[in-house]
Design an enzyme around this catalytic site. Structure first.
Site, short mmCIF file in Angstrom:
data_model
loop_
_atom_site.label_atom_id
_atom_site.label_comp_id
_atom_site.label_asym_id
_atom_site.label_seq_id
_atom_site.Cartn_x
_atom_site.Cartn_y
_atom_site.Cartn_z
N GLU A 8 -6.31 -10.44 2.58
CA GLU A 8 -6.76 -11.13 3.80
C GLU A 8 -6.92 -10.17 4.97
O GLU A 8 -7.44 -10.56 6.03
CB GLU A 8 -5.78 -12.25 4.18
CG GLU A 8 -4.37 -11.81 4.51
CD GLU A 8 -3.48 -11.66 3.29
OE1 GLU A 8 -2.24 -11.61 3.49
OE2 GLU A 8 -4.01 -11.60 2.16
N CYS A 14 -2.43 4.50 -3.22
CA CYS A 14 -1.37 4.44 -4.22
C CYS A 14 -1.19 5.78 -4.92
O CYS A 14 -0.12 6.07 -5.46
CB CYS A 14 -1.66 3.33 -5.24
SG CYS A 14 -3.25 3.47 -6.04
N GLU A 67 8.36 4.00 -0.70
CA GLU A 67 6.92 4.15 -0.44
C GLU A 67 6.65 3.87 1.04
O GLU A 67 6.90 2.78 1.52
CB GLU A 67 6.11 3.20 -1.32
CG GLU A 67 4.62 3.35 -1.16
CD GLU A 67 3.84 2.46 -2.11
OE1 GLU A 67 2.80 2.89 -2.61
OE2 GLU A 67 4.28 1.32 -2.34
N SER A 71 2.17 -4.16 -3.97
CA SER A 71 3.55 -3.70 -3.85
C SER A 71 4.37 -4.11 -5.07
O SER A 71 4.04 -5.08 -5.77
CB SER A 71 4.19 -4.28 -2.59
OG SER A 71 4.38 -5.67 -2.72
#
Length: 480
Positions: A176, A281, A382, A226
């Site tokens: 979104e 990533c 991360e 995630s």
């Protein structure tokens, strides 16, 4: 304020949902668009459309399905400037990164164009007395993809071209945060001749996702995002009997050996750590330096990190744009503060970066930490921002052990001039992908990780098999 709805059965449709999410230009902070968060009924309607379309699309010959993708590929190439600008407007990455993302997506479409040969089954003669055995590769049916904000085109293009070429229909649930460009992709698919209902878009949040996970008509779900959400997607989708690929987070390490070339390592790290503001990533966020190369490497990196050209990604000649949202910028800044408090040395500090003319943008400059240890959050977690950590070790065994001492295992990198060292490190590093003396990967190579980085593989023959049912058939020969 413009409101983005869904793309169902070949047309854009306004959503009946009263819930909306705001979309911003990360460079200016301007509220540019609202996107509807679809209702469960709207998601179910998209599934119905895709299920109906599957009955005819699955019967189209593989060659004719591939011809549609050939036309789609040409249209993406013809419109690459427009598509790149749309990515930059909502994500923030510089135009060169946006075009690179599109190029990687096009590579998968090219691979999917050759799918007729790859859909062939196998045949075994005389597996028993007078018995032959063969296999069929059949499409699954309705498939769904759930993609992250950082690659609003490339990640969907890992998924839907392969699924569609294999004879499935597809429902895309984009992020979104940057939903506009995938809507344009849907229009190009229709222009290429894809029948209505074969590719659909449902914008939304957990309400729509849960429908895709629970509705028995959806046969497979692919996810990139995630780790906590990947775990939810995997457990819920599997509970309802679906084929699930769920790729999670990453904390990628570069093992730098003493014999590596400092200039080459520096160049690789500047692109892999700070490209796309670290929102990749595959980004390298920790360099594990072995031996006496560490100090020279830190000096070179600090010099370059402080001189990164940062600004509105829509402008030319820049190295890095803003982060995607104000909330994400604040999260990254929190990690930097945490690293300082934990005792790491902040050699390059990008926290106070101000970009003239874009004071309301979500900018963080290139940050470089030295003397980072394994117990620090900036080593283990991360960050997804322009933050690189340097960790130092005296020998390769300790370096590899430290690189493996992490919950994640998506990618690992090695820089060395010794082939034997490269082979040893590649075998011992616990990651789904290892790259030696570079940061590129083949388009047909499997993409995925181990440990908390998720399960399944996108791309290549492994990606095709994720969207197929393999049926084994044995038959006794009749004597006339």
């Amino acid at each position: 304020m413009n409101l983005l709805g869904n793309f169902i059965n070949g047309e854009q449709l306004a959503s009946e949902s009263e819930r909306q999410s705001a979309v911003y230009n990360p460079a200016t902070g301007e509220h540019t668009l609202n996107v509807s968060l679809s209702t469960a009924d709207e998601a179910k309607a998209a599934i119905t459309v895709a299920q109906i379309a599957f009955e005819s699309w699955s019967k189209v010959t593989p060659l004719n399905r591939a011809r549609v993708l050939f036309k789609f590929k040409a249209l993406v190439e013809d419109n690459i400037d427009e598509l790149a600008q749309m990515i930059t407007l909502e994500h923030g990455k510089v135009l060169s990164d946006a075009k690179g993302e599109l190029t990687r997506g096009i590579e998968v479409v090219e691979f999917a164009c050759g799918i007729p040969h790859l859909l062939k089954g196998e045949h075994s003669l005389n597996v028993g007395r007078g018995v032959d055995s063969f296999s069929l590769m059949q499409p699954l049916g309705v498939c769904a993809g759930i993609s992250p904000f950082n690659f609003p085109v490339m990640v969907p293009m890992w998924m839907f071209p392969i699924a569609i070429a294999a004879g499935n229909t597809f429902i895309m649930k984009p992020s979104e945060k940057d939903p506009s460009v995938i809507m344009r992709i849907a229009e190009l698919l229709k222009e290429a001749g894809l029948p209505d209902g074969v590719f659909n878009i449902v914008n939304g949040d957990k309400e729509s996702v849960d429908v895709l996970l629970e509705d028995k008509r959806v046969q497979a779900v692919s996810f990139v995002g995630s780790t906590p959400i990947a775990e939810y997607i995997y457990s819920t989708g599997s509970k309802y009997g679906k084929r699930v690929q769920a790729l999670g987070g990453a904390k990628n390490h570069l093992l730098v050996m003493p014999d590596a070339k400092v200039e080459q390592v520096t160049s690789a790290l500047m692109g892999a750590a700070y490209g796309s503001a670290g929102e990749r990533c595959m980004a390298i966020s920790v360099a594990v330096a072995v031996g006496d190369i560490a100090d020279a490497l830190v000096d070179k990196l600090a010099e370059k990190a402080r001189t990164l050209k940062i600004g509105n990604g829509a402008e030319k000649g820049l190295d890095m744009g803003p982060l995607v949202t104000a909330e994400h910028r604040d999260k990254v800044l929190g990690y930097i503060e945490d690293g300082v408090k934990a005792g790491a040395t902040l050699v390059a500090d990008g926290r106070d970066l101000q970009v003239s003319g874009y004071e309301e943008g979500y900018f963080v400059g290139g940050c470089l930490f030295d003397n980072v240890t394994a117990e620090m959050r900036i080593y283990q977690e991360e960050i997804f921002g322009p933050v690189l950590a340097i960790s130092k070790f005296s020998n390769i065994d300790d370096g590899i052990r430290q690189a493996n001492d992490c919950d994640y295992g998506l990618a690992a990198y090695v820089q060395t001039t010794n082939d034997k060292t490269a082979d040893e490190a590649s075998c011992r590093l616990k990651a789904g992908m290892v790259q030696v003396n570079g940061t590129s990967r083949a388009p047909g190579a499997p993409f995925g990780g181990v440990k908390a980085s998720g399960c399944g593989r996108e791309a290549g023959i492994w990606g095709i098999r994720a969207y197929q049912e393999i049926k084994s058939i044995s038959g006794t020969k009749q004597q006339n």
